[in-house]
Design a protein around this motif. Structure first.
Motif, PDB file in Angstrom:
ATOM      1  N   ALA A 166      43.355  12.352 -12.116  1.00  0.00           N
ATOM      2  CA  ALA A 166      42.454  11.652 -11.196  1.00  0.00           C
ATOM      3  C   ALA A 166      41.292  10.995 -11.922  1.00  0.00           C
ATOM      4  O   ALA A 166      40.262  10.681 -11.304  1.00  0.00           O
ATOM      5  N   LYS A 167      41.438  10.763 -13.229  1.00  0.00           N
ATOM      6  CA  LYS A 167      40.321  10.266 -14.042  1.00  0.00           C
ATOM      7  C   LYS A 167      39.689   9.029 -13.430  1.00  0.00           C
ATOM      8  O   LYS A 167      40.366   8.073 -13.067  1.00  0.00           O
ATOM      9  N   GLY A 168      38.366   9.071 -13.348  1.00  0.00           N
ATOM     10  CA  GLY A 168      37.640   7.922 -12.818  1.00  0.00           C
ATOM     11  C   GLY A 168      36.268   8.309 -12.328  1.00  0.00           C
ATOM     12  O   GLY A 168      35.971   9.477 -12.079  1.00  0.00           O
ATOM     13  N   SER A 169      35.423   7.311 -12.184  1.00  0.00           N
ATOM     14  CA  SER A 169      34.071   7.505 -11.679  1.00  0.00           C
ATOM     15  C   SER A 169      34.111   7.889 -10.206  1.00  0.00           C
ATOM     16  O   SER A 169      34.965   7.416  -9.448  1.00  0.00           O
ATOM     17  N   THR A 170      33.179   8.737  -9.798  1.00  0.00           N
ATOM     18  CA  THR A 170      33.091   9.152  -8.392  1.00  0.00           C
ATOM     19  C   THR A 170      32.041   8.368  -7.610  1.00  0.00           C
ATOM     20  O   THR A 170      32.042   8.370  -6.382  1.00  0.00           O
ATOM     21  N   GLY A 171      31.114   7.731  -8.322  1.00  0.00           N
ATOM     22  CA  GLY A 171      30.013   7.055  -7.630  1.00  0.00           C
ATOM     23  C   GLY A 171      28.913   7.986  -7.166  1.00  0.00           C
ATOM     24  O   GLY A 171      27.930   7.546  -6.552  1.00  0.00           O
ATOM     25  N   ARG A 172      29.032   9.265  -7.469  1.00  0.00           N
ATOM     26  CA  ARG A 172      27.980  10.206  -7.091  1.00  0.00           C
ATOM     27  C   ARG A 172      26.799  10.066  -8.058  1.00  0.00           C
ATOM     28  O   ARG A 172      27.008   9.742  -9.230  1.00  0.00           O
ATOM     29  N   PRO A 173      25.569  10.291  -7.590  1.00  0.00           N
ATOM     30  CA  PRO A 173      25.167  10.721  -6.250  1.00  0.00           C
ATOM     31  C   PRO A 173      24.570   9.596  -5.402  1.00  0.00           C
ATOM     32  O   PRO A 173      23.504   9.766  -4.803  1.00  0.00           O
ATOM     33  N   VAL A 174      25.230   8.446  -5.317  1.00  0.00           N
ATOM     34  CA  VAL A 174      24.721   7.355  -4.485  1.00  0.00           C
ATOM     35  C   VAL A 174      24.532   7.816  -3.044  1.00  0.00           C
ATOM     36  O   VAL A 174      23.509   7.518  -2.409  1.00  0.00           O
ATOM     37  N   GLY A 182      26.577   7.099 -15.952  1.00  0.00           N
ATOM     38  CA  GLY A 182      26.735   7.373 -14.522  1.00  0.00           C
ATOM     39  C   GLY A 182      25.418   7.360 -13.766  1.00  0.00           C
ATOM     40  O   GLY A 182      25.363   6.960 -12.599  1.00  0.00           O
ATOM     41  N   GLY A 183      24.339   7.811 -14.399  1.00  0.00           N
ATOM     42  CA  GLY A 183      23.037   7.769 -13.737  1.00  0.00           C
ATOM     43  C   GLY A 183      22.586   6.344 -13.481  1.00  0.00           C
ATOM     44  O   GLY A 183      22.091   6.016 -12.394  1.00  0.00           O
ATOM     45  N   ALA A 184      22.765   5.484 -14.476  1.00  0.00           N
ATOM     46  CA  ALA A 184      22.427   4.070 -14.311  1.00  0.00           C
ATOM     47  C   ALA A 184      23.269   3.432 -13.215  1.00  0.00           C
ATOM     48  O   ALA A 184      22.756   2.684 -12.368  1.00  0.00           O
ATOM     49  N   ALA A 185      24.569   3.720 -13.216  1.00  0.00           N
ATOM     50  CA  ALA A 185      25.454   3.159 -12.194  1.00  0.00           C
ATOM     51  C   ALA A 185      25.038   3.606 -10.797  1.00  0.00           C
ATOM     52  O   ALA A 185      25.088   2.819  -9.847  1.00  0.00           O
ATOM     53  N   SER A 186      24.603   4.865 -10.677  1.00  0.00           N
ATOM     54  CA  SER A 186      24.204   5.367  -9.358  1.00  0.00           C
ATOM     55  C   SER A 186      22.920   4.697  -8.871  1.00  0.00           C
ATOM     56  O   SER A 186      22.754   4.467  -7.665  1.00  0.00           O
ATOM     57  N   VAL A 187      22.007   4.380  -9.779  1.00  0.00           N
ATOM     58  CA  VAL A 187      20.790   3.667  -9.384  1.00  0.00           C
ATOM     59  C   VAL A 187      21.146   2.261  -8.902  1.00  0.00           C
ATOM     60  O   VAL A 187      20.684   1.810  -7.843  1.00  0.00           O
ATOM     61  N   GLY A 199       0.797  -1.226   0.000  1.00  0.00           N
ATOM     62  CA  GLY A 199       0.000   0.000   0.000  1.00  0.00           C
ATOM     63  C   GLY A 199       0.827   1.273   0.000  1.00  0.00           C
ATOM     64  O   GLY A 199       0.280   2.362  -0.204  1.00  0.00           O
ATOM     65  N   GLN A 200       2.115   1.153   0.259  1.00  0.00           N
ATOM     66  CA  GLN A 200       2.957   2.351   0.291  1.00  0.00           C
ATOM     67  C   GLN A 200       3.476   2.657  -1.101  1.00  0.00           C
ATOM     68  O   GLN A 200       4.082   1.814  -1.760  1.00  0.00           O
ATOM     69  N   ALA A 201       3.251   3.867  -1.559  1.00  0.00           N
ATOM     70  CA  ALA A 201       3.701   4.274  -2.888  1.00  0.00           C
ATOM     71  C   ALA A 201       5.229   4.314  -2.921  1.00  0.00           C
ATOM     72  O   ALA A 201       5.872   4.750  -1.964  1.00  0.00           O
ATOM     73  N   PRO A 202       5.823   3.873  -4.020  1.00  0.00           N
ATOM     74  CA  PRO A 202       7.290   3.835  -4.088  1.00  0.00           C
ATOM     75  C   PRO A 202       7.902   5.146  -4.523  1.00  0.00           C
ATOM     76  O   PRO A 202       7.242   5.994  -5.146  1.00  0.00           O
ATOM     77  N   VAL A 203       9.167   5.310  -4.228  1.00  0.00           N
ATOM     78  CA  VAL A 203      10.005   6.309  -4.884  1.00  0.00           C
ATOM     79  C   VAL A 203      10.600   5.631  -6.112  1.00  0.00           C
ATOM     80  O   VAL A 203      11.067   4.491  -6.026  1.00  0.00           O
ATOM     81  N   VAL A 204      10.563   6.305  -7.245  1.00  0.00           N
ATOM     82  CA  VAL A 204      11.122   5.743  -8.472  1.00  0.00           C
ATOM     83  C   VAL A 204      12.393   6.501  -8.834  1.00  0.00           C
ATOM     84  O   VAL A 204      12.391   7.736  -8.921  1.00  0.00           O
ATOM     85  N   LEU A 205      13.490   5.764  -9.016  1.00  0.00           N
ATOM     86  CA  LEU A 205      14.760   6.321  -9.470  1.00  0.00           C
ATOM     87  C   LEU A 205      14.966   5.930 -10.932  1.00  0.00           C
ATOM     88  O   LEU A 205      14.854   4.752 -11.274  1.00  0.00           O
ATOM     89  N   VAL A 206      15.242   6.912 -11.771  1.00  0.00           N
ATOM     90  CA  VAL A 206      15.435   6.671 -13.204  1.00  0.00           C
ATOM     91  C   VAL A 206      16.861   7.072 -13.566  1.00  0.00           C
ATOM     92  O   VAL A 206      17.239   8.232 -13.381  1.00  0.00           O
ATOM     93  N   GLY A 207      17.656   6.129 -14.051  1.00  0.00           N
ATOM     94  CA  GLY A 207      19.064   6.404 -14.333  1.00  0.00           C
ATOM     95  C   GLY A 207      19.382   6.314 -15.815  1.00  0.00           C
ATOM     96  O   GLY A 207      19.118   5.291 -16.459  1.00  0.00           O
TER      97      GLY A 207
END
Length: 507
Positions: free
Chosen positions: A459-467, A276-281, A242-250
């Motif tokens: 310093a090239k590389g992914s930051t993992g943000r905004p996890v 990066g958006g997909a990776a963060s999701v 019954g609780q509505a979800p939060v949806v994350l789209v990456g």
């Protein structure tokens, strides 16, 4: 890396058996009679040590201290931000050492923010990418003990910090993989593996299913690549139905050439980070699996490559989106908004309490905010405030930008309902206004992470943000599970069809 929380003061630290003892020294440091305190006090008095963040002093086998190496690090006012800087400076200095166990002693007045900063700062600075190296560099550091005045009082913050560190590293590893490894198919496999090992639900659609659903904008972008698209749906169900979800789209563009509107060759290799958006999701779901909060979360990832080919979509093409709106393609390098708009329409079927999309969307956002803050756009003030607060708490900050209707004027066209680009001015806002058209039936926020998802240069590389930001926001929603915010948004007029079964100028 194994983290442990322990009640530990400087007197106890003197006898702690560890390879490296890292002592954070704040402003107004109060020395005791133990060997560690006396050494720190003497260094401060001689001005060999300063309490400014990032200032370090190393000692080797000091008398009366069990650790073979001691590092004193200035911690400023002792806040999370200052602790993060201090820990990163110290642990970065250990990357070439053979130390396997590190003990960090936080100032006695440290709060939850300092604990989170110590854990995440250590994990971030000691991360080593090895996946595609023939002789990988070993990560020597295996165990980190975080010493606080009262471990019981910091237990919850410590657990959240560990989960965030795991999720951030998961996202970084995916982001750093080369594009011939991290294909849309691989993202689908990673999502499936994650779901099976952590009790999540997953669906992975290919081109046939996506065509059947009616995602014409997404299909248009994917046509030019030999790699088949994937549309990934992840479900974390920690609360009642019954609780509505939060949806994350990456956004999951695993490589972006710009398509027919091809990018300059310089730094085009960095367009592997356009997912990066997909990776963060995926990283956020990995962290949720650790914490198991009482909330419901849906993850949607449209993933494909944007390539130039005889089958590629072209400037001037008209695409029909899942919402039924038609889109004139004026620039094929504005592909991210095209795959996202179909995913945002698809999100309606979950009757969400809020939808947040995360995308390396525009080079204009990099010009506006650089690599410090992600760009935030939102249709709901409360949602915006919650995301900003979450970003500040997680040291993963964002900044709200406008969504005035006047910014959408340039998207008007004679040949479709909307064009996919306008002029150069306010490019990040115009891109957000494009997405806004597809989000009328629920509270929505858009995070443009084009400046924060990765670093270039040495310093090239992914930051993992905004996890970190996303996890902090979602955990705050756990307490709101029975409130008004948990109720589903009203059903919209447009119902999607049911399914059976950068160079930094990224767009």
């Amino acid at each position: 890396m194994d983290f442990e929380l322990k009640t530990l003061d400087l007197a106890g630290a003197s006898s702690e058996k560890t390879d490296v003892l890292l002592v954070l020294v704040p402003e107004g440091f109060q020395a005791g009679k133990d060997p560690v305190s006396r050494l720190a006090a003497a260094a401060l008095q001689a001005k060999d040590l300063e309490p400014k963040p990032g200032k370090l002093l190393h000692a080797y086998r000091p008398e009366g201290i069990a650790a073979s190496r001691v590092i004193f690090a200035g911690a400023g006012d002792g806040s999370g931000r200052r602790v993060h800087a201090a820990v990163q400076a110290a642990t970065s200095a250990l990357r070439s050492s053979t130390a396997k166990k590190l003990t960090i002693v936080l100032p006695p007045e440290s709060g939850d923010d300092a604990v989170r900063a110590a854990v995440c700062g250590t994990a971030e600075s000691s991360y080593v990418y090895v996946a595609t190296k023939s002789k990988p560099e070993a990560r020597e550091l295996k165990k980190v003990v975080v010493g606080v005045a009262d471990a019981g009082a910091r237990k919850q913050a410590f657990a959240r910090a560990k989960a965030a560190a795991i999720g951030i590293e998961f996202a970084r590893e995916l982001g750093n993989l080369p594009p011939n490894y991290a294909t849309p198919t691989r993202l689908g496999e990673e999502a499936t593996k994650l779901a099976k090992s952590h009790g999540l639900q997953v669906e992975v659609f290919g081109p046939k299913e996506v065509a059947r659903i009616g995602m014409g904008a997404f299909l248009g972008v994917a046509k030019g690549s030999a790699e088949p698209l994937r549309f990934i749906t992840l479900r974390y169900e920690g609360a009642g139905k019954g609780q509505a979800p939060v949806v994350l789209v990456g956004k999951g563009i695993t490589f972006d050439t710009g398509g027919i509107s091809i990018k300059p060759s310089a730094e085009m290799d960095e367009m592997k980070y356009d997912m990066g958006g997909a990776a963060s999701v995926l990283g956020t779901f990995r962290a949720l699996a650790e914490l198991k909060p009482r909330i419901n979360v849906i993850g949607l990832i449209p993933s494909c490559e944007n390539m130039p080919d005889g089958a590629s979509y072209k400037p001037g093409d008209i695409l029909t989106s899942l919402s039924g709106q038609t889109i004139e393609v004026l620039n094929t390098d504005a592909e991210g908004r095209l795959i996202l708009c179909d995913a945002l329409t698809y999100a309606e079927r979950f009757k969400p309490r809020a939808v947040i999309d995360i995308a390396t969307l525009t080079g204009a956002c990099v010009v506006a905010l650089g690599g410090v803050r992600s760009g935030l756009f939102a249709t709901d003030d409360e949602l915006a405030q919650q995301l900003m607060a979450a970003g500040d708490a997680a040291l993963d900050p964002c900044w709200r930008l406008p969504l005035d209707d006047e910014y959408a004027e340039g998207l008007k066209t004679n040949f479709a309902d909307v064009a996919n680009v306008a002029g150069r001015a306010a490019g990040a806002v115009v891109a957000a206004k494009f997405l806004h058209r597809f989000t009328q039936n629920y509270p929505w926020a858009h995070l443009d992470i084009a400046g924060t998802a990765w670093k270039g240069g040495a310093a090239k590389g992914s930051t993992g943000r905004p996890v970190g930001l996303l996890l902090e926001y979602l955990m705050a929603q756990e307490g709101a599970g029975s409130g008004a915010a948990a109720k589903a948004a009203p059903a919209g007029k447009t119902k999607p069809k049911s399914a059976k079964g950068r160079s930094r100028a990224a767009a």
